[in-house]
Structure formats: structure tokens, C-alpha cells
Motif scaffolding. Structure first.
Motif, mmCIF file in Angstrom:
data_model
loop_
_atom_site.group_PDB
_atom_site.id
_atom_site.type_symbol
_atom_site.label_atom_id
_atom_site.label_comp_id
_atom_site.label_asym_id
_atom_site.label_seq_id
_atom_site.Cartn_x
_atom_site.Cartn_y
_atom_site.Cartn_z
ATOM 1 N N UNK A 8 -0.793 -24.816 31.756
ATOM 2 C CA UNK A 8 -1.608 -25.636 32.660
ATOM 3 C C UNK A 8 -2.785 -24.799 33.126
ATOM 4 N N UNK A 9 -3.947 -25.428 33.228
ATOM 5 C CA UNK A 9 -5.141 -24.701 33.666
ATOM 6 C C UNK A 9 -5.245 -24.610 35.185
ATOM 7 N N UNK A 10 -4.361 -25.292 35.918
ATOM 8 C CA UNK A 10 -4.393 -25.276 37.375
ATOM 9 C C UNK A 10 -3.319 -24.321 37.911
ATOM 10 N N UNK A 11 -3.738 -23.168 38.453
ATOM 11 C CA UNK A 11 -2.756 -22.209 38.965
ATOM 12 C C UNK A 11 -1.917 -22.775 40.105
ATOM 13 N N UNK A 12 -2.440 -23.776 40.829
ATOM 14 C CA UNK A 12 -1.688 -24.387 41.923
ATOM 15 C C UNK A 12 -0.536 -25.250 41.414
ATOM 16 N N UNK A 13 -0.551 -25.586 40.150
ATOM 17 C CA UNK A 13 0.566 -26.292 39.518
ATOM 18 C C UNK A 13 1.441 -25.280 38.780
#
Length: 129
Positions: A8-13
Motif C-alpha cells: 500500500x502506498x499509504x503509510x497510515x494504512x
């Protein structure tokens, strides 16, 4: 212990997802896009890949196409996560499609199911006696 590759490109996910999957007793690897995931999959041969669809450089659908097109990675099961329905492929490219926001229990159940049952328990329950 089975290895799960989270993409995933979103570190928050990615960060909380990693913690959740590790708590289930799996070894977890991560990649920030499909291109990085291909490199990790080639080296590590994970037992399962959980990928987002919409990512820069190489999206989840193209990642699945490349994985299925390579004999070394063709048999790795894939869970596709998406906020929208990805284009319907002519042939199956992923094993499970889960729409975001995904209930954590549903994702964990899919991971366990694709990896042939629950992992070994990492820590036993302590009784208060």
C-alpha cells in the motif's frame, strides 16, 4: 510461520495493517507500490500478498498480472483491497476482493483462509488464577 506481503502506498494504512497481521502470528513484509512488491515477492516468496489497487508506479491490478505471468510467483494467493471496484479482469488475478473500509475481522478471516487455517499461536492466554 507464513509470510504475508502487504502492499500500500499509504503509510497510515500500511503501519496498522502490519501490526494487525503480525498479531495473528505471521511474518510481515511491506512494499509501498507494486514495483517494490514485485522485487520483494521475487526474493522472499511470500505465502500471501495483500495489495491495494490504486498505487503509483504499478497499481494492484498490474501487480497481479505480473505475479500471475511469472511462474515463480503465479501461485501466490492475493487479497485485493480497493476503495472502488477495480476493472473486471478477463481471467482471475486475485483470490479475494475486499472493498475499503474493510472490517478487520473479514480481512483476517481471508488471510487465514488463504493460508490454510490459523497460524500457530504465538502467545498463550494467561489465566488470572
Amino acid at each position: 510461520m507464513a509470510t504475508v506481503l502487504l502492499v500500500d502506498d499509504d503509510p497510515n494504512i500500511l503501519r496498522p495493517l502490519r501490526v494487525l497481521v503480525e498479531r495473528e502470528g505471521y511474518r510481515v513484509l511491506t512494499a509501498e507500490d507494486g514495483q517494490a512488491a514485485l522485487a520483494v515477492a521475487a526474493i522472499e516468496s511470500p505465502g500471501l500478498i495483500v495489495t491495494d489497487w490504486m498505487m503509483p508506479r504499478l497499481d494492484g491490478v498490474d501487480l497481479c498480472r505480473r505475479l500471475k505471468g511469472d511462474t515463480a510467483t503465479a501461485d501466490i494467493p492475493v487479497v485485493m483491497l480497493s476503495a472502488a471496484l477495480p476493472p473486471e479482469p478477463e481471467e482471475p488475478l486475485w483470490d479475494v476482493l475486499l472493498l475499503k473500509p474493510v472490517p478487520i475481522g473479514r480481512l483476517i478471516k481471508a488471510i487465514h483462509g488463504l493460508l490454510d487455517g490459523p497460524p500457530q499461536e504465538v502467545s498463550g492466554r494467561m489465566s488470572g488464577h
